[in-house]
Motif scaffolding. Structure first.
Motif, PDB file in Angstrom:
ATOM      1  N   VAL A  89      40.289  14.361  -8.495  1.00 29.54           N
ATOM      2  CA  VAL A  89      39.855  14.590  -9.890  1.00 29.54           C
ATOM      3  C   VAL A  89      38.397  15.030  -9.982  1.00 29.54           C
ATOM      4  O   VAL A  89      37.924  15.384 -11.062  1.00 29.54           O
ATOM      5  CB  VAL A  89      40.062  13.324 -10.759  1.00 29.54           C
ATOM      6  CG1 VAL A  89      41.506  12.905 -10.785  1.00 29.54           C
ATOM      7  CG2 VAL A  89      39.182  12.174 -10.270  1.00 29.54           C
ATOM      8  N   ALA A  90      37.696  15.053  -8.846  1.00 26.83           N
ATOM      9  CA  ALA A  90      36.252  15.291  -8.860  1.00 26.83           C
ATOM     10  C   ALA A  90      35.879  16.645  -9.438  1.00 26.83           C
ATOM     11  O   ALA A  90      34.934  16.753 -10.245  1.00 26.83           O
ATOM     12  CB  ALA A  90      35.687  15.151  -7.448  1.00 26.83           C
ATOM     13  N   ARG A  91      36.599  17.714  -9.042  1.00 26.81           N
ATOM     14  CA  ARG A  91      36.232  19.045  -9.520  1.00 26.81           C
ATOM     15  C   ARG A  91      36.449  19.166 -11.021  1.00 26.81           C
ATOM     16  O   ARG A  91      35.636  19.739 -11.740  1.00 26.81           O
ATOM     17  CB  ARG A  91      37.021  20.112  -8.776  1.00 26.81           C
ATOM     18  CG  ARG A  91      36.756  21.525  -9.290  1.00 26.81           C
ATOM     19  CD  ARG A  91      37.244  22.563  -8.320  1.00 26.81           C
ATOM     20  NE  ARG A  91      36.340  22.727  -7.208  1.00 26.81           N
ATOM     21  CZ  ARG A  91      36.569  23.537  -6.187  1.00 26.81           C
ATOM     22  NH1 ARG A  91      37.691  24.229  -6.121  1.00 26.81           N
ATOM     23  NH2 ARG A  91      35.698  23.650  -5.208  1.00 26.81           N
ATOM     24  N   ARG A  92      37.541  18.597 -11.525  1.00 20.72           N
ATOM     25  CA  ARG A  92      37.786  18.668 -12.968  1.00 20.72           C
ATOM     26  C   ARG A  92      36.766  17.817 -13.729  1.00 20.72           C
ATOM     27  O   ARG A  92      36.351  18.184 -14.837  1.00 20.72           O
ATOM     28  CB  ARG A  92      39.215  18.217 -13.281  1.00 20.72           C
ATOM     29  CG  ARG A  92      39.777  18.811 -14.550  1.00 20.72           C
ATOM     30  CD  ARG A  92      41.258  18.554 -14.657  1.00 20.72           C
ATOM     31  NE  ARG A  92      42.026  19.295 -13.705  1.00 20.72           N
ATOM     32  CZ  ARG A  92      42.579  20.484 -13.958  1.00 20.72           C
ATOM     33  NH1 ARG A  92      42.415  21.040 -15.145  1.00 20.72           N
ATOM     34  NH2 ARG A  92      43.270  21.105 -13.042  1.00 20.72           N
ATOM     35  N   VAL A  93      36.341  16.710 -13.138  1.00 22.41           N
ATOM     36  CA  VAL A  93      35.293  15.896 -13.752  1.00 22.41           C
ATOM     37  C   VAL A  93      34.008  16.713 -13.864  1.00 22.41           C
ATOM     38  O   VAL A  93      33.323  16.683 -14.896  1.00 22.41           O
ATOM     39  CB  VAL A  93      35.035  14.612 -12.936  1.00 22.41           C
ATOM     40  CG1 VAL A  93      33.735  13.936 -13.381  1.00 22.41           C
ATOM     41  CG2 VAL A  93      36.193  13.636 -13.091  1.00 22.41           C
ATOM     42  N   ARG A  94      33.692  17.472 -12.808  1.00 25.27           N
ATOM     43  CA  ARG A  94      32.488  18.308 -12.839  1.00 25.27           C
ATOM     44  C   ARG A  94      32.606  19.368 -13.929  1.00 25.27           C
ATOM     45  O   ARG A  94      31.621  19.724 -14.583  1.00 25.27           O
ATOM     46  CB  ARG A  94      32.265  18.958 -11.476  1.00 25.27           C
ATOM     47  CG  ARG A  94      30.973  19.757 -11.376  1.00 25.27           C
ATOM     48  CD  ARG A  94      30.493  19.888  -9.937  1.00 25.27           C
ATOM     49  NE  ARG A  94      31.389  20.641  -9.115  1.00 25.27           N
ATOM     50  CZ  ARG A  94      31.280  21.951  -8.879  1.00 25.27           C
ATOM     51  NH1 ARG A  94      30.307  22.645  -9.450  1.00 25.27           N
ATOM     52  NH2 ARG A  94      32.124  22.567  -8.086  1.00 25.27           N
ATOM     53  N   TRP A  95      33.820  19.879 -14.146  1.00 24.38           N
ATOM     54  CA  TRP A  95      34.058  20.864 -15.214  1.00 24.38           C
ATOM     55  C   TRP A  95      33.715  20.258 -16.577  1.00 24.38           C
ATOM     56  O   TRP A  95      33.090  20.904 -17.416  1.00 24.38           O
ATOM     57  CB  TRP A  95      35.523  21.288 -15.157  1.00 24.38           C
ATOM     58  CG  TRP A  95      35.909  22.406 -16.075  1.00 24.38           C
ATOM     59  CD1 TRP A  95      35.087  23.331 -16.664  1.00 24.38           C
ATOM     60  CD2 TRP A  95      37.231  22.728 -16.505  1.00 24.38           C
ATOM     61  NE1 TRP A  95      35.824  24.215 -17.421  1.00 24.38           N
ATOM     62  CE2 TRP A  95      37.140  23.866 -17.344  1.00 24.38           C
ATOM     63  CE3 TRP A  95      38.493  22.171 -16.242  1.00 24.38           C
ATOM     64  CZ2 TRP A  95      38.252  24.455 -17.936  1.00 24.38           C
ATOM     65  CZ3 TRP A  95      39.599  22.759 -16.827  1.00 24.38           C
ATOM     66  CH2 TRP A  95      39.489  23.887 -17.657  1.00 24.38           C
ATOM     67  N   TYR A  96      34.114  19.003 -16.792  1.00 22.06           N
ATOM     68  CA  TYR A  96      33.845  18.348 -18.069  1.00 22.06           C
ATOM     69  C   TYR A  96      32.391  17.901 -18.187  1.00 22.06           C
ATOM     70  O   TYR A  96      31.845  17.811 -19.291  1.00 22.06           O
ATOM     71  CB  TYR A  96      34.761  17.137 -18.246  1.00 22.06           C
ATOM     72  CG  TYR A  96      36.240  17.459 -18.270  1.00 22.06           C
ATOM     73  CD1 TYR A  96      36.694  18.716 -18.635  1.00 22.06           C
ATOM     74  CD2 TYR A  96      37.190  16.511 -17.911  1.00 22.06           C
ATOM     75  CE1 TYR A  96      38.044  19.020 -18.651  1.00 22.06           C
ATOM     76  CE2 TYR A  96      38.550  16.804 -17.932  1.00 22.06           C
ATOM     77  CZ  TYR A  96      38.969  18.060 -18.302  1.00 22.06           C
ATOM     78  OH  TYR A  96      40.314  18.363 -18.315  1.00 22.06           O
ATOM     79  N   HIS A  97      31.771  17.605 -17.038  1.00 21.76           N
ATOM     80  CA  HIS A  97      30.398  17.097 -17.061  1.00 21.76           C
ATOM     81  C   HIS A  97      29.378  18.203 -17.294  1.00 21.76           C
ATOM     82  O   HIS A  97      28.348  17.991 -17.962  1.00 21.76           O
ATOM     83  CB  HIS A  97      30.078  16.385 -15.742  1.00 21.76           C
ATOM     84  CG  HIS A  97      28.664  15.912 -15.631  1.00 21.76           C
ATOM     85  ND1 HIS A  97      27.766  16.432 -14.722  1.00 21.76           N
ATOM     86  CD2 HIS A  97      27.960  14.985 -16.339  1.00 21.76           C
ATOM     87  CE1 HIS A  97      26.595  15.838 -14.864  1.00 21.76           C
ATOM     88  NE2 HIS A  97      26.685  14.958 -15.826  1.00 21.76           N
TER      89      HIS A  97
END
Length: 244
Positions: A167-175
């Motif tokens: 989920v890390a890359r999608r979290v970075r997208w939201y962050h």
């Protein structure tokens, strides 16, 4: 008898293969989306992406098909491909899962990080603070991801690390859109987290991480309310001609 069945034979190690062109294109497009260079709802033109990445249209077309299946791209028949527009619900759900995973990672890191691990966290935190002071959002976001990944690695739980990486890359997208808004407050929270990890205080480390991830979730939701993302256009239904 198979080689693997013979007694005393060493276990075979799998040979790592280089990334295919399609995989490299997928990685590049994902990074363009995550970094905000391709905006949610933006029309993705195969020829333009091919020129940008220096490849032919075929690997771009294949990459868009796979990214569609992974939820990064929406394909509309007759209109083409568009960057996926995350719904508020799916963003909220993913950030909630992230909070659960990283809270446990922080708790375990307080038990296993050690002196070297804490030093590496402090170094990353210093880099992040410098990036914020320089108003370098890209560097701040990248360093934030590195710090969170290191906390998870220091937990010593490989399954937890694997789940978090998914989920890390999608979290970075939201962050990324709220990184400037979070600013120095985010790195003050990181400092408190590292203090708790260094002290071996697992409860405090978990509490700080839980509150930290919640602040990011709330910031993202508030921004979505202020600046709602325009969804990609809906497919146009073409009327069939009837014989007259």
């Amino acid at each position: 008898m198979l080689l693997s069945e013979q007694a005393g034979q060493p276990a075979a190690t799998k040979i790592q293969r280089p990334a295919t062109l399609r995989e490299s294109v997928i990685e590049a497009i994902q990074e363009l989306i995550v970094s905000g260079q391709l905006k949610p709802g933006q029309h993705l033109v195969e020829s333009e992406l091919a020129d940008l990445l220096g490849v032919s249209r075929q690997p771009v077309r294949e990459a868009l098909q796979q990214l569609s299946g992974e939820g990064w791209v929406d394909l509309h028949p007759g209109q083409g491909a568009f960057v996926h527009v995350p719904t508020v619900e799916e963003a909220d759900q993913l950030l909630a899962v992230r909070a659960l995973l990283e809270t446990e990672a922080a708790r375990l890191a307080a038990l296993h990080a050690g002196e070297d691990g804490v030093k590496r966290l402090r170094d990353l935190c210093a880099r992040g603070i410098a990036a914020v002071r320089a108003d370098d959002v890209d560097a701040a976001v990248a360093t934030n991801s590195e710090l969170h990944a290191l906390v998870t690695a220091l937990s010593g739980n490989k399954v937890l690390a694997e789940l978090t990486s998914q989920v890390a890359r999608r979290v970075r997208w939201y962050h990324t859109p709220v990184a400037r808004q979070r600013g120095m407050a985010s790195w003050e929270e990181h400092t408190s987290l590292i203090d708790a990890i260094e002290a071996g205080d697992e409860r405090r480390a978990a509490k700080v991480m839980r509150e930290h991830t919640e602040h990011t979730r709330v910031s993202y939701m508030e921004q979505r309310e202020k600046e709602p993302v325009q969804p990609a256009p809906k497919p146009v239904r073409r009327r069939r001609r009837t014989a007259g």
